[in-house]
Design a protein around this motif. Structure first.
Motif, PDB file in Angstrom:
ATOM      1  N   ASN A 502       0.825  -1.209   0.000  1.00 37.34           N
ATOM      2  CA  ASN A 502       0.000   0.000   0.000  1.00 37.34           C
ATOM      3  C   ASN A 502       0.856   1.255   0.000  1.00 37.34           C
ATOM      4  OD1 ASN A 502      -2.705  -0.734  -0.219  1.00 37.34           O
ATOM      5  ND2 ASN A 502      -3.001  -0.997   1.980  1.00 37.34           N
ATOM      6  N   GLY A 503       1.901   1.256   0.815  1.00 36.57           N
ATOM      7  CA  GLY A 503       2.744   2.434   0.933  1.00 36.57           C
ATOM      8  C   GLY A 503       3.804   2.544  -0.130  1.00 36.57           C
ATOM      9  N   ILE A 504       4.207   1.401  -0.710  1.00 42.02           N
ATOM     10  CA  ILE A 504       5.222   1.429  -1.771  1.00 42.02           C
ATOM     11  C   ILE A 504       4.604   1.961  -3.064  1.00 42.02           C
ATOM     12  CG2 ILE A 504       6.759   0.014  -3.193  1.00 42.02           C
ATOM     13  CD1 ILE A 504       7.018  -1.836  -0.717  1.00 42.02           C
ATOM     14  N   ASP A 505       3.449   1.432  -3.425  1.00 48.72           N
ATOM     15  CA  ASP A 505       2.665   1.978  -4.541  1.00 48.72           C
ATOM     16  C   ASP A 505       1.411   1.136  -4.739  1.00 48.72           C
ATOM     17  OD1 ASP A 505       1.590   3.238  -6.713  1.00 48.72           O
ATOM     18  OD2 ASP A 505       3.423   3.265  -7.895  1.00 48.72           O
ATOM     19  N   LYS A 506       0.345   1.574  -4.117  1.00 48.28           N
ATOM     20  CA  LYS A 506      -0.927   0.855  -4.220  1.00 48.28           C
ATOM     21  C   LYS A 506      -1.342   0.656  -5.673  1.00 48.28           C
ATOM     22  CE  LYS A 506      -4.824   2.988  -3.131  1.00 48.28           C
ATOM     23  NZ  LYS A 506      -5.898   3.604  -2.321  1.00 48.28           N
ATOM     24  N   GLN A 507      -1.070   1.651  -6.514  1.00 50.36           N
ATOM     25  CA  GLN A 507      -1.521   1.574  -7.906  1.00 50.36           C
ATOM     26  C   GLN A 507      -0.718   0.564  -8.720  1.00 50.36           C
ATOM     27  OE1 GLN A 507      -4.306   3.035  -8.492  1.00 50.36           O
ATOM     28  NE2 GLN A 507      -4.213   4.030  -6.487  1.00 50.36           N
ATOM     29  N   TYR A 508       0.473   0.240  -8.258  1.00 48.93           N
ATOM     30  CA  TYR A 508       1.245  -0.775  -8.994  1.00 48.93           C
ATOM     31  C   TYR A 508       0.844  -2.184  -8.565  1.00 48.93           C
ATOM     32  CZ  TYR A 508       4.872  -3.345 -11.327  1.00 48.93           C
ATOM     33  OH  TYR A 508       5.506  -4.234 -12.158  1.00 48.93           O
ATOM     34  N   THR A 512      -7.226  -1.802  -8.934  1.00 51.89           N
ATOM     35  CA  THR A 512      -7.990  -0.699  -8.364  1.00 51.89           C
ATOM     36  C   THR A 512      -9.059  -0.236  -9.345  1.00 51.89           C
ATOM     37  OG1 THR A 512      -6.411   0.936  -9.211  1.00 51.89           O
ATOM     38  CG2 THR A 512      -6.058   0.130  -6.952  1.00 51.89           C
ATOM     39  N   LYS A 513     -10.038   0.454  -8.818  1.00 54.55           N
ATOM     40  CA  LYS A 513     -11.059   1.133  -9.614  1.00 54.55           C
ATOM     41  C   LYS A 513     -11.207   2.530  -9.033  1.00 54.55           C
ATOM     42  CE  LYS A 513     -15.906   1.023 -11.054  1.00 54.55           C
ATOM     43  NZ  LYS A 513     -17.203   0.302 -10.920  1.00 54.55           N
ATOM     44  N   ASP A 514     -11.131   3.527  -9.895  1.00 54.57           N
ATOM     45  CA  ASP A 514     -11.154   4.912  -9.429  1.00 54.57           C
ATOM     46  C   ASP A 514     -10.086   5.128  -8.364  1.00 54.57           C
ATOM     47  OD1 ASP A 514     -13.314   5.405 -11.137  1.00 54.57           O
ATOM     48  OD2 ASP A 514     -14.762   4.828  -9.599  1.00 54.57           O
ATOM     49  N   LEU A 515      -8.946   4.473  -8.571  1.00 58.37           N
ATOM     50  CA  LEU A 515      -7.753   4.608  -7.733  1.00 58.37           C
ATOM     51  C   LEU A 515      -7.882   3.967  -6.355  1.00 58.37           C
ATOM     52  CD1 LEU A 515      -6.946   8.306  -8.662  1.00 58.37           C
ATOM     53  CD2 LEU A 515      -5.640   6.300  -9.380  1.00 58.37           C
ATOM     54  N   GLU A 516      -8.991   3.267  -6.105  1.00 52.47           N
ATOM     55  CA  GLU A 516      -9.192   2.622  -4.817  1.00 52.47           C
ATOM     56  C   GLU A 516      -9.283   1.106  -4.975  1.00 52.47           C
ATOM     57  OE1 GLU A 516      -8.795   4.190  -2.055  1.00 52.47           O
ATOM     58  OE2 GLU A 516      -8.620   6.118  -3.100  1.00 52.47           O
ATOM     59  N   HIS A 517      -9.049   0.391  -3.881  1.00 52.74           N
ATOM     60  CA  HIS A 517      -9.024  -1.070  -3.900  1.00 52.74           C
ATOM     61  C   HIS A 517     -10.359  -1.666  -4.358  1.00 52.74           C
ATOM     62  CE1 HIS A 517      -5.127  -1.916  -2.143  1.00 52.74           C
ATOM     63  NE2 HIS A 517      -5.353  -1.065  -1.156  1.00 52.74           N
ATOM     64  N   PRO A 583      -9.856 -22.777  -8.299  1.00 54.63           N
ATOM     65  CA  PRO A 583     -10.151 -22.060  -9.537  1.00 54.63           C
ATOM     66  C   PRO A 583     -11.255 -21.016  -9.389  1.00 54.63           C
ATOM     67  CG  PRO A 583     -11.285 -24.158  -9.562  1.00 54.63           C
ATOM     68  CD  PRO A 583     -10.499 -24.098  -8.261  1.00 54.63           C
ATOM     69  N   TRP A 584     -12.044 -21.133  -8.322  1.00 56.44           N
ATOM     70  CA  TRP A 584     -13.242 -20.303  -8.215  1.00 56.44           C
ATOM     71  C   TRP A 584     -12.931 -18.914  -7.661  1.00 56.44           C
ATOM     72  CZ3 TRP A 584     -13.384 -25.433  -6.254  1.00 56.44           C
ATOM     73  CH2 TRP A 584     -12.832 -25.577  -4.983  1.00 56.44           C
ATOM     74  N   ILE A 585     -13.964 -18.066  -7.683  1.00 54.59           N
ATOM     75  CA  ILE A 585     -13.900 -16.655  -7.273  1.00 54.59           C
ATOM     76  C   ILE A 585     -12.890 -15.911  -8.130  1.00 54.59           C
ATOM     77  CG2 ILE A 585     -13.614 -14.997  -5.393  1.00 54.59           C
ATOM     78  CD1 ILE A 585     -14.424 -17.026  -3.414  1.00 54.59           C
ATOM     79  N   GLY A 586     -13.384 -15.348  -9.219  1.00 52.84           N
ATOM     80  CA  GLY A 586     -12.537 -14.579 -10.112  1.00 52.84           C
ATOM     81  C   GLY A 586     -12.334 -13.170  -9.583  1.00 52.84           C
ATOM     82  N   SER A 587     -11.799 -12.335 -10.450  1.00 56.01           N
ATOM     83  CA  SER A 587     -11.491 -10.965 -10.074  1.00 56.01           C
ATOM     84  C   SER A 587     -12.736 -10.088 -10.123  1.00 56.01           C
ATOM     85  CB  SER A 587     -10.436 -10.402 -11.029  1.00 56.01           C
ATOM     86  OG  SER A 587     -10.242  -9.025 -10.822  1.00 56.01           O
ATOM     87  N   ASN A 588     -12.697  -8.997  -9.372  1.00 58.97           N
ATOM     88  CA  ASN A 588     -13.733  -7.976  -9.466  1.00 58.97           C
ATOM     89  C   ASN A 588     -13.385  -6.930 -10.515  1.00 58.97           C
ATOM     90  OD1 ASN A 588     -15.996  -8.012  -7.135  1.00 58.97           O
ATOM     91  ND2 ASN A 588     -14.130  -8.976  -6.407  1.00 58.97           N
ATOM     92  N   ASP A 589     -12.311  -7.173 -11.255  1.00 58.44           N
ATOM     93  CA  ASP A 589     -11.896  -6.264 -12.326  1.00 58.44           C
ATOM     94  C   ASP A 589     -12.463  -6.770 -13.653  1.00 58.44           C
ATOM     95  OD1 ASP A 589     -10.653  -4.720 -14.214  1.00 58.44           O
ATOM     96  OD2 ASP A 589      -8.638  -4.948 -13.394  1.00 58.44           O
ATOM     97  N   PRO A 590     -13.400  -6.041 -14.275  1.00 59.20           N
ATOM     98  CA  PRO A 590     -14.004  -6.502 -15.542  1.00 59.20           C
ATOM     99  C   PRO A 590     -12.976  -6.716 -16.642  1.00 59.20           C
ATOM    100  CG  PRO A 590     -15.247  -4.668 -14.617  1.00 59.20           C
ATOM    101  CD  PRO A 590     -13.993  -4.767 -13.815  1.00 59.20           C
TER     102      PRO A 590
END
Length: 892
Positions: A502-508, A512-517, A583-590
């Motif tokens: 989180n502190g090193i670089d959350k965006q890397y 994220t969506k709209d810059l948030e987790h 294998p189950w539970i995919g990402s919340n990123d479309p």
């Protein structure tokens, strides 16, 4: 103006909340939904699912895959043969294009898509699967270029675009060039700072997109060794932080020191790696960092938080919070003499270090810790072997350790002050300190602090873990560990902390969506488009092989790790290593879910996956138990599951390409224990397990093809019912959130998970009908059978020959028989009455009975109440099977 390449709008002239079954087309029924203007109707049709449920609920990505059945807002209403739920979906506020969903029926049974549903993906239904709506996506490529994807009208006039920064300042666009039909080069009128936050706008179309860092992140990579490493008396410290404007390294003499002995301004190379070099051996030195950067939205750099961060590559983290410690490399355990078992030979035993050792008769300094895990010579009050010797005698060939990487425990002082007088927490053994299974990793390369012998210094846990691996290797037992690369502890249970990523670089490091987790577990680690995160996952696996000598990995929620990363992981660590995962539970990123190169499921799994279809057929569902007649699978008497059982035995479920595509299991640490599932009308296995049904389920698993994994303690009917089946929410004095789920999910219930070592060798007694002694002997016999020469018929790694399983299927679906490779003959009867198997054509030869409800003995065979069944000769057979019984013969 060009028309859109593909825009899906459904415009209908009628719209009403009272939509009746006859309003739906066949296509709408098959796909499970219909759209009428701004409304969406979910449709469950009893005919296409061949089900007549008492209740139907819809859930999916739009609900965060919430499995709560207590609320009724997602219940469908019955209308004839169809169940319907109609909702306002204006602006896709309920469910959006390409979102996945599923129906659940009765008390929570999950249903996969119907065979007629064309909108199926990964075992889920997909809403508006092929929809492409107007949109804008932007990537910051470098200081002078934004790479945009535009769906819809794409003007080439620079004045139709605008760039703003996070402070609202505007930057004009001076150039626009098309690349492909939708991809477009956007050139700013002045250089941008690629480490900062920008937005691209198309004002005329009211479209705005965050300029993601993917454009340069996906091309930023280094092969330099990260972390603090000591070689030849010199120390090198490296940290990857591509958007940092500065990184400071703080060196301390002690963990609790407030002031650093030395502060070093680290230097950065062209790939975003910050470095510091020392001409001395800094073994034992404590250290941390401050990561400096811009105070933009979504950033958690020092300028925003004033937080020090720890090293994600550290070898030693003393209880997660605070500083790390530099440590020399660990000398690994010696390899297995006979090599790592092939995947088809695997009998894996999943076990949690603390659960296994908490009640062992050992010194208090090692209770619940690594050193107790391999201590020899331990016995219970009956003189029965327990602990390490017990595991060796059990006969498994792989020990699967639940997480041993450093994981989050809430600080003991706060925890104890909050709960030491709390009766519920006392009853669960967690009033004095926080207990966890470990699925909240904080430092992937460090061994869990609380597994170290009390009194030893921080870092010694590394040698203790290596010694544990060596102890099992000396007994020809492989060791694999459970890794958790899909999420980290920084955002668990609705809490938010800064440990490292989180502190090193959350965006890397995170999706994220709209810059948030985003993510069902607080965050999702991003391996796609992030070569250094991809490398972090591979590095941790190589690291545990090189420094400890382990033999493979179970990957938690592997479905959230992109397919390409898992492919290269297997290649890099070596194809001889054992690798399996969920294998189950995919990402919340479309974007992840919509990319077939990243998203995967069982049919295209890059690793061996948990075969839940076989599990459910053998012993029933896992999420809610209400009716013993329907919730315990075929082994529990649900006769209609016989066909699914046959597929599970021969690994011929639709996703099974070979017997090693999936790994078969009955229960695992999650959900209900097998003993509770078979624990009578109340589903409580502490005193009255239906042991004949239980043994039939075990027989199904052990006579199926391919690898198997067992939940540690199931062989002695370990129950979790000491944890009441109720939801409990607590907060610590410092405001940390705590969720307790009872025995359906005992991840933070200590007492319920502990091995009851006094049950080893225990026979039925007053008030407790469980025959623990017999069940353990039965399980040991099954391990011996499967790993014997004759057991090779089940340890098949290649495609299954035609007719390998010859099934015997009387009209009564409570009966099932099978002859495997003309060498093993199994008969099962799950009926509550005896039944006869007529006219069985047994291959020529002499057949020895080696298993029945009472015993398994591959060497001597077993005695049967019907003496003539102890030995059979080939030819026609008519065999009477008692109620709820099993028998196994092998050809001599």
């Amino acid at each position: 103006m060009k028309s859109l390449k593909k825009i899906l709008f459904i415009l209908l002239t009628f719209c009403s909340f009272q939509i009746h079954a006859q309003s739906f087309t066949g296509e709408q029924v098959n796909q499970g939904y219909a759209i009428f203007g701004n409304q969406v109707s979910f449709i469950f049709d009893e005919l296409i699912y061949d089900k007549q449920p008492s209740r139907v609920v819809v859930t999916g990505a739009f609900r965060g895959w919430d499995d709560d059945l207590d609320t009724q807002e997602w219940d469908l209403k019955k209308t004839g043969q169809q169940w319907i739920l109609t909702l306002d979906n204006s602006d896709y506020k309920v469910i959006g294009p390409t979102m996945e969903f599923k129906f659940r029926i009765n008390d929570g049974e999950w249903l996969g898509p119907s065979p007629v549903s064309k909108n199926e993906k990964g075992g889920n239904l997909v809403f508006m699967m092929d929809a492409v709506l107007p949109g804008l996506k932007a990537e910051l490529k470098n200081e002078n270029l934004i790479w945009a994807t535009i769906i819809g009208d794409r003007p080439l006039d620079p004045s139709k675009y605008l760039i703003t920064n996070a402070q609202g300042d505007t930057i004009k666009v001076k150039g626009v060039l098309p690349n492909e039909a939708t991809t477009t080069l956007i050139v700013p009128a002045e250089p941008l700072n690629k480490k900062r936050v920008y937005y691209l706008h198309m004002p005329d179309q009211e479209l705005t997109a965050f300029c993601s860092f993917d454009g340069w992140f996906r091309e930023t990579y280094s092969t330099k060794e990260l972390g603090a490493n000591i070689d030849n008396g010199k120390t090198t410290v490296r940290l990857f932080a591509p958007r940092a404007t500065g990184v400071k390294l703080y060196l301390y003499n002690g963990k609790d020191d407030k002031k650093a002995e030395e502060v070093v301004e680290m230097k950065v190379d062209n790939d975003g790696v910050w470095e510091a070099f020392f001409d001395e051996d800094l073994h034992g030195t404590w250290y941390d960092f401050t990561i400096h950067g811009y105070d933009d939205p979504g950033n958690l750099f020092y300028e925003t938080t004033k937080a020090h961060v720890s090293d994600p590559y550290t070898r030693v983290s003393d209880d997660t919070w605070g500083k790390c410690r530099m440590w020399r490399r660990t000398t690994p355990a010696t390899p297995l003499k006979g090599g790592i078992p092939a995947m088809e030979d695997v009998i894996s035993y999943e076990v949690h270090v603390q659960d296994f050792t908490d009640r062992l008769p050992v010194d208090a300094s090692i209770k619940g810790r690594l050193a107790a895990m391999h201590k020899t010579g331990l016995k219970n009050s009956k003189g029965q072997k327990i602990g390490f010797d017990y595991l060796v005698d059990l006969g498994v060939n792989v020990i699967h350790l639940m997480p041993i990487q450093e994981y989050l425990h809430y600080p003991t002082d706060d925890w104890k002050a909050s709960f030491e007088n709390d009766e519920y927490m006392k009853s669960q053994g967690v009033s004095e300190e926080n207990y966890q299974w470990g699925y909240r990793t904080t430092h992937a390369m460090a061994v869990e602090t609380r597994y170290r012998t009390v009194g030893k210094e921080a870092g010694e846990e590394r040698n203790e873990f290596r010694d544990l691996v060596q102890a099992f290797h000396d007994k020809d037992i492989a060791v694999i560990i459970d890794i958790v690369p899909n999420h980290t502890a920084e955002n668990m249970d609705g809490n938010n902390w800064i440990f490292n990523f989180n502190g090193i670089d959350k965006q890397y490091y995170y999706r994220t969506k709209d810059l948030e987790h985003i993510g069902d577990y607080g965050n999702e680690v991003k391996t796609e488009n992030r070569p250094m995160t991809q490398r972090w996952l591979i590095d941790q696996c190589q690291y545990y092989i090189k420094e400890f000598g382990i033999d493979g990995f179970r990957i938690d929620l592997a479905g959230q790790v992109d397919e390409q990363t898992l492919i290269v992981l297997k290649e890099t660590i070596g194809l001889d290593k054992i690798v399996y995962g969920e294998p189950w539970i995919g990402s919340n990123d479309p974007e992840f879910e919509g990319n077939p190169s990243w998203d995967w499921y069982k049919e295209d799994s890059p690793i061996t996956f948990f075969q839940d279809d076989s599990r459910t057929a053998f012993k029933g569902p896992v999420f809610k138990l209400t009716d013993p007649k329907t919730d315990r699978g075929w082994a529990g008497g649900k006769s209609s599951d016989r066909a699914a059982v046959m597929k599970g035995l021969e690994n011929s479920n639709k996703e099974d390409k070979t017997p090693t595509s999936g790994i078969t299991y009955l229960d695992i640490h999650d959900n209900f224990a097998l003993s509770d599932q078979y624990g009578g009308e109340k589903f409580d296995g502490r005193t009255s397990v239906d042991q004949d049904n239980y043994k039939i389920a075990v027989t199904l698993m052990y006579t199926s093809l391919g690898p198997i994994v067992t939940n540690g303690g199931s062989e002695i009917m370990r129950s979790k019912a000491d944890a009441p089946l109720k939801e409990v929410f607590k907060t610590t004095n410092k405001g940390y959130k705590v969720y307790m789920h009872g025995y359906r999910d005992t991840y933070n219930h200590r007492t319920a998970n502990q091995y009851a070592w006094e049950t080893v060798g225990q026979e039925p007694q007053s008030g407790n009908t469980n025959d623990y002694k017999n069940m353990l002997a039965f399980w040991r016999g099954m391990n011996e059978l499967r790993l014997s020469e004759i057991g090779k018929v089940f340890r098949l790694g290649t495609e299954v020959p035609e007719g390998y399983y010859q099934f015997i299927t009387p009209k009564n679906e409570n009966q099932l028989g099978y002859i495997v490779d003309n060498k093993v003959f199994v008969l099962l009867n799950v009926d509550e009455k005896s039944n006869k198997f007529d006219n069985i054509e047994l291959p020529e030869g002499n057949w020895k009975l080696v298993a029945n409800n009472n015993a398994v003995n591959i060497q001597k065979g077993v005695k049967d109440a019907d003496k003539k069944l102890s030995k059979l000769k080939g030819g026609k057979q008519n065999i009477e099977m008692p109620a709820t019984s099993l028998k196994i013969w092998v050809k001599q």
